[in-house]
Design a protein around this motif. Sequence first.
Motif, PDB file in Angstrom:
ATOM      1  N   LEU A  79      22.542  54.445  13.827  1.00 59.80           N
ATOM      2  CA  LEU A  79      21.138  54.848  13.228  1.00 59.80           C
ATOM      3  C   LEU A  79      21.152  54.901  11.725  1.00 59.80           C
ATOM      4  O   LEU A  79      20.446  54.420  10.960  1.00 59.80           O
ATOM      5  N   ASP A  80      22.200  55.693  11.264  1.00 62.01           N
ATOM      6  CA  ASP A  80      22.551  55.915   9.721  1.00 62.01           C
ATOM      7  C   ASP A  80      22.779  54.648   8.996  1.00 62.01           C
ATOM      8  O   ASP A  80      22.271  54.360   8.116  1.00 62.01           O
ATOM      9  N   ASP A  81      23.656  53.632   9.769  1.00 58.19           N
ATOM     10  CA  ASP A  81      23.688  52.434   9.117  1.00 58.19           C
ATOM     11  C   ASP A  81      22.547  51.550   9.135  1.00 58.19           C
ATOM     12  O   ASP A  81      22.571  50.887   7.881  1.00 58.19           O
ATOM     13  N   ASN A  82      21.865  51.447  10.015  1.00 53.28           N
ATOM     14  CA  ASN A  82      20.577  51.018   9.930  1.00 53.28           C
ATOM     15  C   ASN A  82      19.411  51.376   9.209  1.00 53.28           C
ATOM     16  O   ASN A  82      19.015  50.493   8.540  1.00 53.28           O
ATOM     17  N   VAL A  83      19.397  52.787   8.823  1.00 53.40           N
ATOM     18  CA  VAL A  83      18.520  53.101   7.618  1.00 53.40           C
ATOM     19  C   VAL A  83      19.239  53.065   6.535  1.00 53.40           C
ATOM     20  O   VAL A  83      18.327  52.469   5.508  1.00 53.40           O
ATOM     21  N   GLY A  84      20.276  52.881   6.216  1.00 52.04           N
ATOM     22  CA  GLY A  84      20.987  52.297   5.268  1.00 52.04           C
ATOM     23  C   GLY A  84      20.690  50.866   4.731  1.00 52.04           C
ATOM     24  O   GLY A  84      20.326  50.610   3.695  1.00 52.04           O
ATOM     25  N   ARG A  85      20.634  50.043   5.820  1.00 50.09           N
ATOM     26  CA  ARG A  85      20.290  48.425   5.648  1.00 50.09           C
ATOM     27  C   ARG A  85      18.859  48.498   5.079  1.00 50.09           C
ATOM     28  O   ARG A  85      18.354  47.813   4.127  1.00 50.09           O
ATOM     29  N   MET A  86      18.003  49.374   5.754  1.00 48.47           N
ATOM     30  CA  MET A  86      16.610  49.483   5.220  1.00 48.47           C
ATOM     31  C   MET A  86      16.515  49.710   3.906  1.00 48.47           C
ATOM     32  O   MET A  86      15.526  49.313   3.260  1.00 48.47           O
ATOM     33  N   LEU A  87      16.932  50.917   3.569  1.00 48.66           N
ATOM     34  CA  LEU A  87      17.018  51.617   2.079  1.00 48.66           C
ATOM     35  C   LEU A  87      17.226  50.484   1.123  1.00 48.66           C
ATOM     36  O   LEU A  87      17.014  50.243   0.013  1.00 48.66           O
TER      37      LEU A  87
ATOM     38  N   GLY B  49      13.009  45.561  -4.983  1.00 54.94           N
ATOM     39  CA  GLY B  49      12.322  46.217  -6.220  1.00 54.94           C
ATOM     40  C   GLY B  49      11.263  47.144  -5.858  1.00 54.94           C
ATOM     41  O   GLY B  49      10.283  47.430  -6.649  1.00 54.94           O
ATOM     42  N   VAL B  50      11.225  47.676  -4.490  1.00 50.80           N
ATOM     43  CA  VAL B  50      10.213  48.637  -4.245  1.00 50.80           C
ATOM     44  C   VAL B  50      10.506  49.895  -3.785  1.00 50.80           C
ATOM     45  O   VAL B  50       9.785  50.691  -3.405  1.00 50.80           O
ATOM     46  N   ASP B  51      11.653  50.232  -4.198  1.00 52.38           N
ATOM     47  CA  ASP B  51      12.412  51.323  -3.918  1.00 52.38           C
ATOM     48  C   ASP B  51      11.615  52.665  -4.373  1.00 52.38           C
ATOM     49  O   ASP B  51      11.233  53.739  -3.768  1.00 52.38           O
ATOM     50  N   ASP B  52      11.324  52.532  -5.715  1.00 51.81           N
ATOM     51  CA  ASP B  52      10.626  53.646  -6.432  1.00 51.81           C
ATOM     52  C   ASP B  52       9.210  53.570  -5.912  1.00 51.81           C
ATOM     53  O   ASP B  52       8.498  54.753  -6.311  1.00 51.81           O
ATOM     54  N   ASP B  53       8.471  52.589  -5.204  1.00 52.64           N
ATOM     55  CA  ASP B  53       7.303  52.664  -4.784  1.00 52.64           C
ATOM     56  C   ASP B  53       6.983  52.935  -3.330  1.00 52.64           C
ATOM     57  O   ASP B  53       6.033  52.855  -2.786  1.00 52.64           O
ATOM     58  N   THR B  54       8.186  53.392  -2.584  1.00 55.31           N
ATOM     59  CA  THR B  54       7.812  53.570  -1.243  1.00 55.31           C
ATOM     60  C   THR B  54       8.484  54.899  -1.068  1.00 55.31           C
ATOM     61  O   THR B  54       9.408  55.568  -1.263  1.00 55.31           O
ATOM     62  N   ILE B  55       7.708  55.604  -0.026  1.00 56.74           N
ATOM     63  CA  ILE B  55       7.879  57.122   0.294  1.00 56.74           C
ATOM     64  C   ILE B  55       8.577  56.908   1.855  1.00 56.74           C
ATOM     65  O   ILE B  55       8.036  56.189   2.756  1.00 56.74           O
ATOM     66  N   VAL B  56       9.986  57.163   1.860  1.00 62.09           N
ATOM     67  CA  VAL B  56      10.520  57.136   3.240  1.00 62.09           C
ATOM     68  C   VAL B  56      10.466  58.607   3.792  1.00 62.09           C
ATOM     69  O   VAL B  56      11.012  59.513   3.186  1.00 62.09           O
TER      70      VAL B  56
ATOM     71  N   TRP C 125      11.496  59.879  -2.122  1.00 60.51           N
ATOM     72  CA  TRP C 125      10.656  58.932  -2.846  1.00 60.51           C
ATOM     73  C   TRP C 125      10.964  59.208  -4.449  1.00 60.51           C
ATOM     74  O   TRP C 125      10.744  59.898  -5.154  1.00 60.51           O
ATOM     75  N   PRO C 126      12.145  58.365  -4.657  1.00 60.65           N
ATOM     76  CA  PRO C 126      12.889  58.271  -6.088  1.00 60.65           C
ATOM     77  C   PRO C 126      11.969  58.344  -7.185  1.00 60.65           C
ATOM     78  O   PRO C 126      10.849  57.767  -7.283  1.00 60.65           O
ATOM     79  N   GLY C 127      12.312  59.105  -8.107  1.00 65.80           N
ATOM     80  CA  GLY C 127      11.792  59.419  -9.429  1.00 65.80           C
ATOM     81  C   GLY C 127      10.137  59.948  -9.073  1.00 65.80           C
ATOM     82  O   GLY C 127       9.725  60.588 -10.117  1.00 65.80           O
ATOM     83  N   ARG C 128       9.859  60.598  -7.914  1.00 61.98           N
ATOM     84  CA  ARG C 128       8.600  61.444  -7.719  1.00 61.98           C
ATOM     85  C   ARG C 128       8.946  62.858  -7.194  1.00 61.98           C
ATOM     86  O   ARG C 128       8.379  63.629  -7.354  1.00 61.98           O
ATOM     87  N   ILE C 129       9.876  62.599  -5.764  1.00 61.20           N
ATOM     88  CA  ILE C 129      10.338  63.966  -5.078  1.00 61.20           C
ATOM     89  C   ILE C 129      11.958  64.031  -5.680  1.00 61.20           C
ATOM     90  O   ILE C 129      12.779  63.257  -5.188  1.00 61.20           O
ATOM     91  N   ALA C 130      12.117  65.128  -6.258  1.00 59.14           N
ATOM     92  CA  ALA C 130      13.512  65.411  -6.750  1.00 59.14           C
ATOM     93  C   ALA C 130      14.404  65.618  -5.562  1.00 59.14           C
ATOM     94  O   ALA C 130      14.148  66.266  -4.331  1.00 59.14           O
ATOM     95  N   ALA C 131      15.518  65.056  -5.371  1.00 61.64           N
ATOM     96  CA  ALA C 131      16.524  65.182  -4.364  1.00 61.64           C
ATOM     97  C   ALA C 131      16.898  66.818  -4.227  1.00 61.64           C
ATOM     98  O   ALA C 131      17.113  67.308  -5.240  1.00 61.64           O
ATOM     99  N   GLY C 132      16.986  66.853  -2.978  1.00 65.01           N
ATOM    100  CA  GLY C 132      17.429  68.252  -2.634  1.00 65.01           C
ATOM    101  C   GLY C 132      16.166  69.360  -2.756  1.00 65.01           C
ATOM    102  O   GLY C 132      16.425  70.511  -2.265  1.00 65.01           O
ATOM    103  N   THR C 133      15.096  68.914  -2.943  1.00 63.49           N
ATOM    104  CA  THR C 133      13.834  69.621  -2.768  1.00 63.49           C
ATOM    105  C   THR C 133      13.787  70.159  -1.278  1.00 63.49           C
ATOM    106  O   THR C 133      13.851  69.391  -0.409  1.00 63.49           O
ATOM    107  N   LYS C 134      13.360  71.430  -1.191  1.00 63.40           N
ATOM    108  CA  LYS C 134      13.131  72.167   0.061  1.00 63.40           C
ATOM    109  C   LYS C 134      11.813  72.647   0.119  1.00 63.40           C
ATOM    110  O   LYS C 134      11.436  73.471  -0.828  1.00 63.40           O
ATOM    111  N   VAL C 135      10.878  72.450   1.194  1.00 66.40           N
ATOM    112  CA  VAL C 135       9.742  73.009   1.129  1.00 66.40           C
ATOM    113  C   VAL C 135      10.157  74.234   2.366  1.00 66.40           C
ATOM    114  O   VAL C 135      10.467  73.998   3.523  1.00 66.40           O
TER     115      VAL C 135
END
Length: 177
Positions: free
Chosen positions: A53-61, A68-75, A112-122
Motif C-alpha cells: 500500500l505504501d509503495d502504491n501511495v508513493g506512486r500516486m504522490l 504539476g498538481v501536487d500543491d493543488d491537491t489535498i491528499v 496539502w503542500p504549502g498550505r498545511i504544515a508538515a507535522g501539524t496535529k489536530v
Amino acid sequence: FCYVAYNTPHGPMQVPDKYWDKYQDAKLQQHGTRRQDEMVRQTRAALAMNENLDDNVGRMLAALRDGGVDDDTIVVYFTDNGPNGNRYNGGMKGMKSTTDEGGVRSPLFIRWPGRIAAGTKVKSIAGAIDLYPTLAALAGVSPLEGKPLDGVDLSAQLLDADAPPPADRILFQHWGG
C-alpha cells in the motif's frame, strides 16, 4: 478530485509475492495487546500489505508531483477502524468490531503542500463525520444547504496550529445495538 479507496490491509490476506517474501519469516518488532491470541502469519501478511500500500501511495504522490498538481491537491489518508485481528495497535484495548479505543481509533493524515504544515496535529476529538465539512472548507465550497451536518469543520486547526479548537464534544460509538 480523485477518490482512491484501497481495501488493504484486509481479508482476504493476500499480497504479491514480492512483499510476502520479505515478511513471511520476519521477526515481529511489535505485538498485539493479547499476544497469546495473535495470528502471526496474519500479522506478517498485514505488514506486507501495508508495504505494498505504501509503495502504491508513493506512486500516486509521484504522479501528482510529476503532473504539476501536487500543491493543488489535498491528499487524505485514513482507515475506518482498528486492526482486524489481535496485532499491534498502540497498546489500545480492542480491535475491529469493538467500541474500545483500539477498535475505533485510527490514523488520519492530510497532506496539502504549502498550505498545511508538515507535522501539524489536530488535538481535538474528531471522526470521519468531520471530513466532509473540513474538506469543503479547505476547498472553499459550502456544504449543501438544508442538509444538517453532524461533523464539524476542523480546517482552522489544520491551517493554523494556534487556532482554537471547536467546542467540546463527545462522539458515541456503537456496535450491534
